[in-house]
Design a protein around this motif. Structure first.
Motif, PDB file in Angstrom:
ATOM      1  N   PRO A 351      67.659  32.962   4.291  1.00 50.71           N
ATOM      2  CA  PRO A 351      67.595  33.575   5.618  1.00 50.71           C
ATOM      3  C   PRO A 351      67.653  32.499   6.691  1.00 50.71           C
ATOM      4  O   PRO A 351      67.577  31.299   6.390  1.00 50.71           O
ATOM      5  CB  PRO A 351      66.234  34.273   5.606  1.00 50.71           C
ATOM      6  CG  PRO A 351      65.402  33.418   4.701  1.00 50.71           C
ATOM      7  CD  PRO A 351      66.337  32.941   3.629  1.00 50.71           C
ATOM      8  N   PRO A 352      67.796  32.879   7.964  1.00 48.28           N
ATOM      9  CA  PRO A 352      67.667  31.881   9.029  1.00 48.28           C
ATOM     10  C   PRO A 352      66.312  31.182   8.924  1.00 48.28           C
ATOM     11  O   PRO A 352      65.352  31.736   8.388  1.00 48.28           O
ATOM     12  CB  PRO A 352      67.770  32.717  10.311  1.00 48.28           C
ATOM     13  CG  PRO A 352      68.428  33.990   9.905  1.00 48.28           C
ATOM     14  CD  PRO A 352      68.016  34.234   8.489  1.00 48.28           C
ATOM     15  N   THR A 353      66.242  29.954   9.423  1.00 45.09           N
ATOM     16  CA  THR A 353      64.978  29.217   9.343  1.00 45.09           C
ATOM     17  C   THR A 353      63.863  29.999  10.016  1.00 45.09           C
ATOM     18  O   THR A 353      62.758  30.114   9.481  1.00 45.09           O
ATOM     19  CB  THR A 353      65.126  27.830   9.987  1.00 45.09           C
ATOM     20  OG1 THR A 353      66.215  27.149   9.356  1.00 45.09           O
ATOM     21  CG2 THR A 353      63.866  27.012   9.815  1.00 45.09           C
ATOM     22  N   VAL A 354      64.128  30.519  11.227  1.00 45.22           N
ATOM     23  CA  VAL A 354      63.175  31.451  11.830  1.00 45.22           C
ATOM     24  C   VAL A 354      63.432  32.797  11.167  1.00 45.22           C
ATOM     25  O   VAL A 354      64.257  33.592  11.604  1.00 45.22           O
ATOM     26  CB  VAL A 354      63.337  31.528  13.356  1.00 45.22           C
ATOM     27  CG1 VAL A 354      62.351  32.534  13.950  1.00 45.22           C
ATOM     28  CG2 VAL A 354      63.121  30.160  13.993  1.00 45.22           C
ATOM     29  N   ALA A 355      62.713  33.008  10.055  1.00 44.42           N
ATOM     30  CA  ALA A 355      63.015  34.150   9.193  1.00 44.42           C
ATOM     31  C   ALA A 355      62.340  35.424   9.649  1.00 44.42           C
ATOM     32  O   ALA A 355      62.753  36.520   9.276  1.00 44.42           O
ATOM     33  CB  ALA A 355      62.605  33.832   7.761  1.00 44.42           C
ATOM     34  N   GLY A 356      61.264  35.305  10.435  1.00 43.12           N
ATOM     35  CA  GLY A 356      60.559  36.501  10.852  1.00 43.12           C
ATOM     36  C   GLY A 356      59.779  36.285  12.132  1.00 43.12           C
ATOM     37  O   GLY A 356      59.338  35.172  12.425  1.00 43.12           O
ATOM     38  N   ILE A 357      59.636  37.359  12.887  1.00 46.16           N
ATOM     39  CA  ILE A 357      58.854  37.353  14.117  1.00 46.16           C
ATOM     40  C   ILE A 357      57.912  38.547  14.052  1.00 46.16           C
ATOM     41  O   ILE A 357      58.334  39.682  13.802  1.00 46.16           O
ATOM     42  CB  ILE A 357      59.741  37.478  15.359  1.00 46.16           C
ATOM     43  CG1 ILE A 357      60.774  36.344  15.413  1.00 46.16           C
ATOM     44  CG2 ILE A 357      58.907  37.491  16.638  1.00 46.16           C
ATOM     45  CD1 ILE A 357      61.838  36.541  16.485  1.00 46.16           C
ATOM     46  N   GLY A 358      56.626  38.301  14.271  1.00 45.71           N
ATOM     47  CA  GLY A 358      55.664  39.380  14.357  1.00 45.71           C
ATOM     48  C   GLY A 358      55.327  39.667  15.803  1.00 45.71           C
ATOM     49  O   GLY A 358      55.065  38.745  16.578  1.00 45.71           O
ATOM     50  N   LEU A 359      55.363  40.921  16.193  1.00 45.35           N
ATOM     51  CA  LEU A 359      55.127  41.312  17.572  1.00 45.35           C
ATOM     52  C   LEU A 359      53.940  42.269  17.648  1.00 45.35           C
ATOM     53  O   LEU A 359      53.803  43.169  16.814  1.00 45.35           O
ATOM     54  CB  LEU A 359      56.372  41.978  18.167  1.00 45.35           C
ATOM     55  CG  LEU A 359      57.619  41.097  18.235  1.00 45.35           C
ATOM     56  CD1 LEU A 359      58.835  41.944  18.565  1.00 45.35           C
ATOM     57  CD2 LEU A 359      57.450  39.995  19.263  1.00 45.35           C
TER      58      LEU A 359
END
Length: 614
Positions: A351-359
């Motif tokens: 996956p992209p290095t920034v694989a996830g964002i929690g909001l």
């Protein structure tokens, strides 16, 4: 609202385009003539394939250069039209798009054009088809939709109506309110396109830079609102000429297209609600689930093979290690309300290095319903015993966006990790913004995704000079500025990872103190050239002691009418780097004038690491 899409919007063969449109949930398609001509399938086979896929064939286009001509050429044009009408019968298409003449017209007499359109209507009557007359923005004599509607009214034939195209109307600055004066039964077809606001000739603008609704600068909700008030209830079709879309995966492009129409449907409903005139509309515009913009960035997940280097870097910046999750192969680092989840890639391709964002959101279930209603694929977080349930969706670039319950206390999922020894003074407060590098085929889709799904507002895009080309950047942010996501378009032909690694910026209460403490822990920032500090000394009235400290610590500086901005960058680790920022007295920007210096410094860093001579 019946949805349609022109085959010119999508890449691939005609059959692949039909399959992509069907899979994305479109009701019908426009057949773009070059796609038909290049197809090895017969018109009858194409008709059968569309039936099999559950698609109506809504429009055959384009038919060009018909009206305003002399008698001999008119006879030839009628012969051409008859052949196309016969073809439409074989395809089962009832409506043909007629563009206003750009090449062969020798008269702008509206009565002449109307008389010739009436003859065309008589021919169309024999084949049982209709003709939708469209004013091209660059038409030789007819370039205004009100003029086209007037000619259609003069033609006074049941088989002759108008096609309204948002690009041709809005690109010329025409007021769409007059759409309401056109009888609904004379509006035979409607085509939509958004576009960035550019200063260039309208033909080039149209042929290469159209976008899906919500990706550009046109007020399409007002356009649609005026249309709905006419009582029109036919197809709403996308006609997007865009070089990127015609090279991208057809299936994902079609999903982005449907997302754009679903968002526009909701925005049209809201526009009509604000501008109600007590009229009953024929077209139903469905609302999306209402959500508040996210309150904050709860966490950022990095997936990298360089996990040891990232641990060292976070420790140097004062982050505390919580250790490994009790059931998952990830670990947590935190400082203040900034939380970083680290893990190694577990899939191929990674996956992209920034694989996830929690909001953090007020209602995670509503946020998920809105996202899936906008065709974002739902994903499920694997849960062990006692794990908090998080719901999320996948973004166009493959990263994940999860929704957690907003609250004033520490999120429950943090308790799934060990409690760390508390560090000293916490100079990082939270995540300030995330900067995501987007491959060329995902940039506009990314803008639409974060705008539509998260209700973040697009800021004006800008271009920044890098050593290998111009970097297009666009920020989307919540109204209060707490959640900010910047998307960067990798320059064409550039190596994505080398030129535009992704980065996470942390908000600090004292950048200079943090930079000094980090250095004492062995931190080496991105080196900023001395020429930069000579320049800001000339540009700003900076106290000598502050300038010296900025230069010593490789901290950059910016100022606007509100306040000051101090920030520094880490060196890149693989395909990601970190930034620490301090906003003073209401500064809202991102140090745009510093971006070319940063990009050049990163470029030089990589060359030095690879042993490339300067």
């Amino acid at each position: 609202m019946r949805t349609s899409i022109a085959t010119v919007c999508l890449s691939g063969t005609l059959d692949q385009k039909l399959a992509a449109a069907s899979e994305a949930g479109f009701d019908g398609v426009e057949i773009f003539e070059p796609d038909l001509i290049a197809s090895p399938e017969s018109p009858e086979a194409i008709r059968a394939r569309a039936d099999e896929l559950g698609l109506s064939l809504d429009l055959y286009q384009p038919f060009r250069d018909f009206e305003g001509v002399g008698p001999d050429l008119l006879e030839h044009n009628l012969r051409r039209a008859g052949a196309k009408f016969s073809l439409m019968n074989r395809l089962g298409i009832e409506t043909m798009l007629l563009c206003s003449n750009v090449g062969t017209a020798r008269s702008g007499d509206e009565q002449l054009a109307a008389t010739q359109l009436r003859e065309l209507g008589e021919l169309a009557e024999r084949f049982g088809v209709r003709v939708a007359y469209e004013a091209l923005a660059w038409g030789r004599f007819v370039d205004d939709y009100e003029q086209a509607a007037r000619i259609v009214r003069l033609a006074d034939h049941p088989r002759i109506g108008v096609c309204l195209d948002s690009f041709h109307i809005l690109s010329r600055g025409h007021d769409p309110q007059a759409i309401e004066t056109i009888p609904a039964d004379k509006i035979f077809f409607v085509q939509l396109a958004d576009a960035p606001i550019l200063s260039m000739d309208v033909l080039s603008w149209s042929r290469h830079h159209r976008l899906f609704p919500g990706e550009g600068g046109f007020d399409l909700a007002a356009f649609m609102g005026h249309l709905v008030r006419t009582g029109y209830d036919g197809p709403i079709s996308l006609e997007i000429f865009n070089d990127t879309f015609r090279q991208s995966d057809a299936a994902s492009t079609a999903v982005d297209a449907r997302r754009s129409l679903r968002l526009l449907e909701d925005e049209t409903r809201a526009w009509l609600g604000r501008s109600s005139r007590g009229r009953t509309e024929q077209m139903t515009a469905r609302p999306l689930p209402v959500v508040e913009p996210p309150a904050d960035i709860n966490y950022v997940e990095l997936r990298t093979d360089a996990i040891d280097e990232m641990r060292t870097l976070l420790a140097q910046l004062g982050f505390a290690a919580h250790g490994r999750h009790r059931t998952k192969s990830v670990e947590l680092w935190s400082q203040g309300a900034a939380r970083m989840v680290l893990g190694r890639p577990e899939t191929q391709p990674p996956p992209p290095t920034v694989a996830g964002i929690g909001l953090s959101v007020s209602n995670p279930d509503a946020a998920l319903r809105r996202a899936t209603d906008l065709f974002a694929p739902e994903i499920h977080r694997p849960e062990g015993p006692g794990d908090e349930s998080l719901v999320g969706v996948r973004a166009p670039d493959g990263s994940e966006v999860f929704f957690g319950l907003e609250g004033s206390t520490e999120p429950k999922w943090v308790r799934e990790f060990p409690v760390p020894d508390q560090p000293g003074a916490e100079l990082v407060e939270r995540v300030d913004h995330i900067n995501l590098a987007q491959p060329w085929q995902h940039f506009d889709a990314g803008v639409l995704f974060f705008h539509s799904v998260l209700d973040l507002r697009s800021q004006p895009s800008m271009e920044v000079a890098a050593p290998v080309g111009l970097v297009r950047s666009q920020v989307l942010r919540a109204a209060d500025g707490v959640v900010r996501i910047a998307l960067n378009l990798v320059p064409s032909g550039a190596h994505d990872d080398a030129i535009l690694p992704q980065h996470i910026a942390f908000a600090s209460t004292d950048v200079l103190a943090l930079a000094r403490q980090a250095r004492e822990r062995g931190f080496h920032p991105l080196d900023i050239p001395a020429n930069y500090y000579d320049d800001i000394e000339a540009r700003y009235d900076i106290e000598a002691s502050l300038l010296a400290e900025l230069k010593e610590l490789n901290v950059m500086y910016d100022r606007d009418e509100a306040g000051e901005f101090l920030h520094f960058y880490t060196q890149a680790i693989g395909t990601v780097f970190l930034e620490v920022v301090e906003r003073r007295d209401g500064y809202e920007g991102y140090g745009a004038l510093n971006a070319p210096v940063r990009l050049a410094a990163q470029y030089q860093q990589r060359r030095d690491a690879e042993g490339v001579p300067a």
